[in-house]
Design a protein around this motif. Structure first.
Motif, short mmCIF file in Angstrom:
data_model
loop_
_atom_site.label_atom_id
_atom_site.label_comp_id
_atom_site.label_asym_id
_atom_site.label_seq_id
_atom_site.Cartn_x
_atom_site.Cartn_y
_atom_site.Cartn_z
N ALA A 290 2.64 -3.50 5.60
CA ALA A 290 2.51 -3.03 4.21
C ALA A 290 3.63 -3.59 3.34
CB ALA A 290 2.48 -1.50 4.15
N ASP A 291 3.93 -4.87 3.53
CA ASP A 291 4.99 -5.54 2.80
C ASP A 291 4.56 -5.71 1.34
OD1 ASP A 291 6.78 -7.37 1.64
OD2 ASP A 291 7.15 -8.36 3.54
N PRO A 292 5.29 -5.11 0.38
CA PRO A 292 4.86 -5.18 -1.02
C PRO A 292 4.79 -6.61 -1.56
CG PRO A 292 7.08 -4.27 -0.84
CD PRO A 292 6.51 -4.33 0.54
N LYS A 293 5.64 -7.52 -1.06
CA LYS A 293 5.62 -8.90 -1.53
C LYS A 293 4.35 -9.61 -1.10
CE LYS A 293 10.68 -9.39 -1.45
NZ LYS A 293 11.82 -10.12 -0.84
N GLU A 294 3.84 -9.24 0.07
CA GLU A 294 2.64 -9.89 0.59
C GLU A 294 1.36 -9.19 0.15
OE1 GLU A 294 3.41 -9.98 4.76
OE2 GLU A 294 4.74 -11.71 4.61
N LEU A 295 1.46 -7.94 -0.25
CA LEU A 295 0.28 -7.20 -0.70
C LEU A 295 -0.20 -7.69 -2.06
CD1 LEU A 295 1.26 -3.57 0.37
CD2 LEU A 295 -0.59 -4.97 1.31
N ASN A 296 0.69 -8.35 -2.80
CA ASN A 296 0.32 -8.96 -4.08
C ASN A 296 -0.39 -7.97 -5.01
OD1 ASN A 296 0.34 -11.11 -5.88
ND2 ASN A 296 -1.56 -12.00 -5.11
N LYS A 297 0.12 -6.75 -5.01
CA LYS A 297 -0.37 -5.68 -5.90
C LYS A 297 -1.81 -5.24 -5.60
CE LYS A 297 2.71 -6.97 -9.71
NZ LYS A 297 2.83 -7.32 -11.13
N VAL A 298 -2.33 -5.61 -4.43
CA VAL A 298 -3.66 -5.13 -4.06
C VAL A 298 -3.62 -3.61 -3.86
CG1 VAL A 298 -5.44 -5.17 -2.26
CG2 VAL A 298 -4.44 -7.30 -3.09
N LEU A 299 -2.64 -3.14 -3.10
CA LEU A 299 -2.37 -1.71 -2.93
C LEU A 299 -0.87 -1.51 -2.84
CD1 LEU A 299 -4.99 -0.44 -0.28
CD2 LEU A 299 -4.99 0.03 -2.74
N LYS A 300 -0.43 -0.32 -3.16
CA LYS A 300 0.97 0.03 -2.96
C LYS A 300 1.20 0.33 -1.47
CE LYS A 300 1.25 2.15 -7.55
NZ LYS A 300 1.38 3.44 -8.27
N PRO A 301 2.37 0.01 -0.95
CA PRO A 301 2.64 0.34 0.46
C PRO A 301 2.42 1.81 0.78
CG PRO A 301 4.34 -1.11 -0.39
CD PRO A 301 3.48 -0.72 -1.57
N GLU A 302 2.78 2.68 -0.14
CA GLU A 302 2.62 4.11 0.12
C GLU A 302 1.15 4.52 0.21
OE1 GLU A 302 4.16 3.84 -4.26
OE2 GLU A 302 4.42 2.76 -2.36
N THR A 303 0.28 3.77 -0.48
CA THR A 303 -1.16 4.05 -0.38
C THR A 303 -1.67 3.70 1.01
OG1 THR A 303 -1.50 3.65 -2.74
CG2 THR A 303 -3.43 3.50 -1.32
N ILE A 304 -1.23 2.55 1.53
CA ILE A 304 -1.65 2.15 2.88
C ILE A 304 -1.13 3.14 3.90
CG2 ILE A 304 -1.45 0.35 4.64
CD1 ILE A 304 -1.28 -1.67 2.32
N ARG A 305 0.09 3.59 3.77
CA ARG A 305 0.63 4.57 4.71
C ARG A 305 -0.15 5.89 4.63
NH1 ARG A 305 1.83 0.85 7.36
NH2 ARG A 305 3.84 -0.21 7.23
N LEU A 306 -0.58 6.27 3.44
CA LEU A 306 -1.42 7.46 3.29
C LEU A 306 -2.74 7.27 4.02
CD1 LEU A 306 -2.09 10.22 1.95
CD2 LEU A 306 -2.98 8.90 0.00
N MET A 307 -3.32 6.09 3.92
CA MET A 307 -4.60 5.81 4.57
C MET A 307 -4.49 5.90 6.08
SD MET A 307 -5.70 2.54 2.22
CE MET A 307 -7.28 2.24 3.00
N GLU A 308 -3.29 5.65 6.63
CA GLU A 308 -3.09 5.63 8.07
C GLU A 308 -2.62 6.98 8.61
OE1 GLU A 308 -1.92 0.87 8.12
OE2 GLU A 308 -0.35 2.40 8.03
#
Length: 390
Positions: A290-308
């Motif tokens: 969930a690296d914010p630099k690589e996510l390119n604003k597709v999702l916030k890291p905290e959103t991915i962590r919530l999904m998991e």
């Protein structure tokens, strides 16, 4: 007289080794290395052994496997045939359908709706819909929310879909939701009180697909390509079979080893994703880091962590986060998803504490549990050994 069977097995073994693809750094895997890879990794050797053994004795011609270590792809193996008749080998550019694994990727698009404030996770979904609405039920339909849909706790019907042969005219989303599918003719409806039990529902993801189209005014497949795949660099992933993808696609094979036409789906979010081992391994990496630099604003890291994170309640049948499912096999707790369509099978398992992952794509109906489990078991044991438990 030439032993045709022995010749075929030898050929597939050689191809399995010749087209094993490895990467020591990130996702930059060189296709078709042109010779046997010098690999001392014991897991690599075991996965290769299992892959070669299975493609030789089953009606599953090809498999692509990626292993992630420390949050990055360590290596990829491509074993066997993408197409038996033409002896076309599996490579890291081969397109596979991933069945229900489509859901976990679609969930990234659905969660974008919440970040864009187009939908609230806990609002009644029906209030956002105009093209089709959940029918009245003896249960409370206002409790059907996006959070519950993505976690299979919304009490919705329709376990899964069979799709149609490539070239057939597809139903509209509204027709599918109303139960006009050939497989089960079951409409999507509330069949138990939402929020009381985990019950797998592909129908819920079809409803979420409609929700995305209603709120964005965009076609689901186009939205995912523009707002998820392109920003992440997943350029060989699509919820539609484009002409370019058909040229690079593996052939699907039934349980008897006979080639069958690719399946296409109105219910794309539930079962219609096509991708390569390179792209999907990259998606697995991003799910772990969930690296914010690589996510390119597709999702916030905290959103991915919530999904998991687990969404309650679970049940004896399973438990989920938002798109991601939870598994406890071989005494290893993992998050990910599995999927099967006619002629295809796919798996993604992630172990977050060690930032490890296993991705498997194949082009046969015979793969399923009797093969996924040995590969998973080998990978799980390697993780447990690292943790001092194996």
């Amino acid at each position: 007289m030439i032993n045709i069977k022995s010749n075929f097995l030898c050929t597939i073994s050689c191809i399995g080794i010749l087209f094993s693809c490895a990467s020591a750094k990130r996702i930059a895997v060189e296709p078709n290395t042109g010779g046997m890879l010098e690999k001392t990794d014991s897991l690599y050797k075991e996965i290769q052994r299992l892959g070669l053994e299975y493609t030789q004795k089953s009606n599953v011609p090809g498999v692509a496997v990626a292993v992630i270590e420390n949050g990055r792809v360590a290596w990829i193996q491509c074993i066997g045939y993408a197409d038996v008749a033409s002896k076309k080998p599996v490579t890291n550019q081969t397109i596979f359908n991933v069945g229900s694994v489509s859901k976990v990727v679609a969930a990234w698009g659905f969660m974008q709706l919440t970040e864009k404030k187009l939908v609230k996770l806990d609002d009644p979904v029906n209030q956002y819909l105009t093209r089709w609405k959940l029918p009245q039920s003896s249960f409370d339909i206002s409790k059907v929310t996006l959070r519950r849909i993505l976690s299979h706790t919304a009490g919705l019907s329709v376990h899964g879909y069979g799709g149609s042969e490539q070239g057939a005219k597809l139903l509209s989303l509204e027709e599918s939701l109303s139960g006009k599918t050939k497989r089960n003719r079951e409409s999507v409806s509330v069949i138990m009180e939402p929020g009381t039990k985990w019950k797998y529902s592909g129908g819920g993801y079809t409803l979420a697909q409609l929700l995305l189209e209603e709120r964005t005014k965009e076609n689901f497949a186009e939205y995912m390509k523009k707002h998820v795949f392109k920003p992440l660099g997943l350029n060989q992933s699509n919820y539609e079979w484009t002409e370019e993808m058909k040229a690079n696609s593996a052939t699907a094979y039934d349980t008897l080893g006979k080639p069958i036409k690719n399946r296409i789906f109105t219910e794309q979010a539930a079962a219609g994703l096509q991708t390569t081992i390179l792209d999907f391994a990259r998606f697995a990496e991003l799910s772990i880091t969930a690296d914010p630099k690589e996510l390119n604003k597709v999702l916030k890291p905290e959103t991915i962590r919530l999904m998991e994170q687990r969404v309650q309640p679970g049940s004896s049948e399973g438990e989920s986060g938002l798109g991601y499912r939870f598994f406890n096999l071989e005494n290893l707790q993992t998050v990910g998803h599995t999927g099967e369509n006619d002629g295809w099978c796919a798996s993604m398992f992630l172990h977050m504490p060690t930032k490890s992952g296993l991705v498997i794509l194949c082009n046969g109906s015979n793969w399923k549990d009797d093969m996924r489990n040995p590969m998973y078991a080998a990978w799980a044991k390697s993780i447990l050994r690292k943790l001092g438990k194996g």
